[in-house]
Design an enzyme around this catalytic site. Structure first.
Site, PDB file in Angstrom:
ATOM      1  N   SER A   1       1.010  -1.244   0.176  1.00 49.29           N
ATOM      2  CA  SER A   1      -0.392  -0.534   0.055  1.00 49.29           C
ATOM      3  C   SER A   1       1.077   1.190  -0.003  1.00 49.29           C
ATOM      4  CB  SER A   1      -0.972   0.313   1.312  1.00 49.29           C
ATOM      5  OG  SER A   1      -1.600  -0.664   1.335  1.00 49.29           O
TER       6      SER A   1
HETATM    7  N1  SAH Z   1       0.126  -4.943   4.218  1.00 48.55           N
HETATM    8  C1  SAH Z   1       0.134  -5.205   3.096  1.00 48.55           C
HETATM    9  C2  SAH Z   1      -0.446  -5.307   1.957  1.00 48.55           C
HETATM   10  C3  SAH Z   1      -0.722  -6.099   0.754  1.00 48.55           C
HETATM   11  S1  SAH Z   1      -1.996  -5.895  -0.078  1.00 48.55           S
HETATM   12  C4  SAH Z   1       1.867  -4.611   3.040  1.00 48.55           C
HETATM   13  O1  SAH Z   1       2.183  -3.951   3.864  1.00 48.55           O
HETATM   14  O2  SAH Z   1       2.329  -5.545   1.655  1.00 48.55           O
HETATM   15  C5  SAH Z   1      -3.253  -6.684   0.547  1.00 48.55           C
HETATM   16  C6  SAH Z   1      -2.971  -7.991   0.702  1.00 48.55           C
HETATM   17  O3  SAH Z   1      -4.296  -9.152   1.121  1.00 48.55           O
HETATM   18  C7  SAH Z   1      -2.742  -9.098   0.114  1.00 48.55           C
HETATM   19  O4  SAH Z   1      -1.090 -10.097  -0.637  1.00 48.55           O
HETATM   20  C8  SAH Z   1      -3.640 -10.235  -0.477  1.00 48.55           C
HETATM   21  O5  SAH Z   1      -2.603 -11.457  -0.427  1.00 48.55           O
HETATM   22  C9  SAH Z   1      -4.105  -9.863   0.821  1.00 48.55           C
HETATM   23  N2  SAH Z   1      -5.757 -11.022   1.282  1.00 48.55           N
HETATM   24  C10 SAH Z   1      -6.739 -10.768   0.041  1.00 48.55           C
HETATM   25  N3  SAH Z   1      -7.900 -11.424   0.946  1.00 48.55           N
HETATM   26  C11 SAH Z   1      -7.116 -12.477   1.578  1.00 48.55           C
HETATM   27  C12 SAH Z   1      -7.796 -12.693   3.020  1.00 48.55           C
HETATM   28  N4  SAH Z   1      -9.624 -13.090   2.582  1.00 48.55           N
HETATM   29  N5  SAH Z   1      -7.014 -13.604   3.856  1.00 48.55           N
HETATM   30  C13 SAH Z   1      -5.832 -13.204   4.314  1.00 48.55           C
HETATM   31  N6  SAH Z   1      -5.549 -11.829   3.195  1.00 48.55           N
HETATM   32  C14 SAH Z   1      -5.968 -12.098   2.055  1.00 48.55           C
END
Ligand code: SAH
Length: 229
Positions: free
Chosen positions: A72
């Site tokens: 993000s």
């Molecule tokens: N906070 C992260 C942002 C990653 S983007 C960072 O600092 O990098 C959001 C993430 O949510 C992705 O990796 C995606 O795979 C995950 N995601 C989506 N649906 C999910 C679920 N049901 N359970 C766990 N993770 C999920």
């Protein structure tokens, strides 16, 4: 706030001044919470992205982290964290006892959370990213951060109740179970699809007398999916 071990600079990239300018941009965008800004100053964002993207690591932009997902924008991370720290329970006790993050991704936000909260549980559904986050975070030695390969749409019953829940993935419909797993005074911050088909940031407080919901600005997050990959 917990200290973070200095990781050395084997890539010859002196990042502190870039991070300082990132923090200044965040502050100008309206997030002035010093706890958040200080924690973000400590965590080296460039360690969480591929080496080819390192020069962009301190720009206010989301970047690819593999498996079609993105880290993000720093501004958005700061905004969500500052909202989380305004949870009623935090204002009362001066501490987030247990926080749940849905969507570990590369582990960047989880690292910052671990500096601000007592215990952090971070769930990721894609194994490749769960493993990447583990290896990114290992050198930081954050014993209060627990990474789990799990479907976050189910929350994490074992660790509940949470004083804070933060989702980094946008749900079509907010999973009710997240609210059930909030402590009284706890706060959920999550992007959710709105009627226009876009996403809004939602802040939900579980109060002794019920649920209080506030819809904030539009945001753009990867979708919340279900199951493990
Ligand atoms: N906070 C992260 C942002 C990653 S983007 C960072 O600092 O990098 C959001 C993430 O949510 C992705 O990796 C995606 O795979 C995950 N995601 C989506 N649906 C999910 C679920 N049901 N359970 C766990 N993770 C999920």
């Amino acid at each position: 706030m917990r200290a973070i071990p200095y990781m050395g600079d084997s890539v010859g990239f002196s990042s502190e001044r870039y991070r300082l300018s990132m923090i200044e941009q965040i502050r100008l965008s309206g997030v002035e919470d010093l706890r958040v800004l200080q924690a973000m100053l400590k965590v080296e964002r460039h360690r969480f992205v591929d080496s080819a993207l390192r020069v962009q690591a301190y720009e206010d932009t989301s970047l690819p982290i593999g498996a079609g997902q993105t880290i993000s924008k720093p501004n958005v991370v700061a905004r969500m964290l500052s909202l989380l720290l305004q949870a009623p329970i935090y204002l009362q006790k001066g501490l987030h006892q247990r926080v749940l993050e849905i969507g570990t991704g590369c582990g960047y936000q989880a690292a910052i959370l671990s500096l601000l909260c007592k215990e952090v549980y971070s769930l990721e559904r894609i194994k490749e990213l769960h493993l990447k986050a583990k290896s990114n975070l290992r050198p930081l030695r954050l014993p209060n951060l627990h990474l789990l390969l799990r479907d976050g749409a189910q929350g994490y019953e074992t660790g509940s109740p949470f004083s804070g829940i933060l989702s980094a993935a946008g749900a079509e419909h907010l999973p009710r179970i997240w609210i059930d797993q909030l402590d009284i005074g706890g706060r959920l911050v999550a992007p959710v699809q709105n009627q226009a088909g876009r996403q809004s940031l939602l802040v939900i407080d579980r109060t002794p007398s019920g649920i209080k919901e506030v819809i904030m600005e539009d945001v753009h997050f990867v979708p919340l999916k279900s199951g493990i990959e």
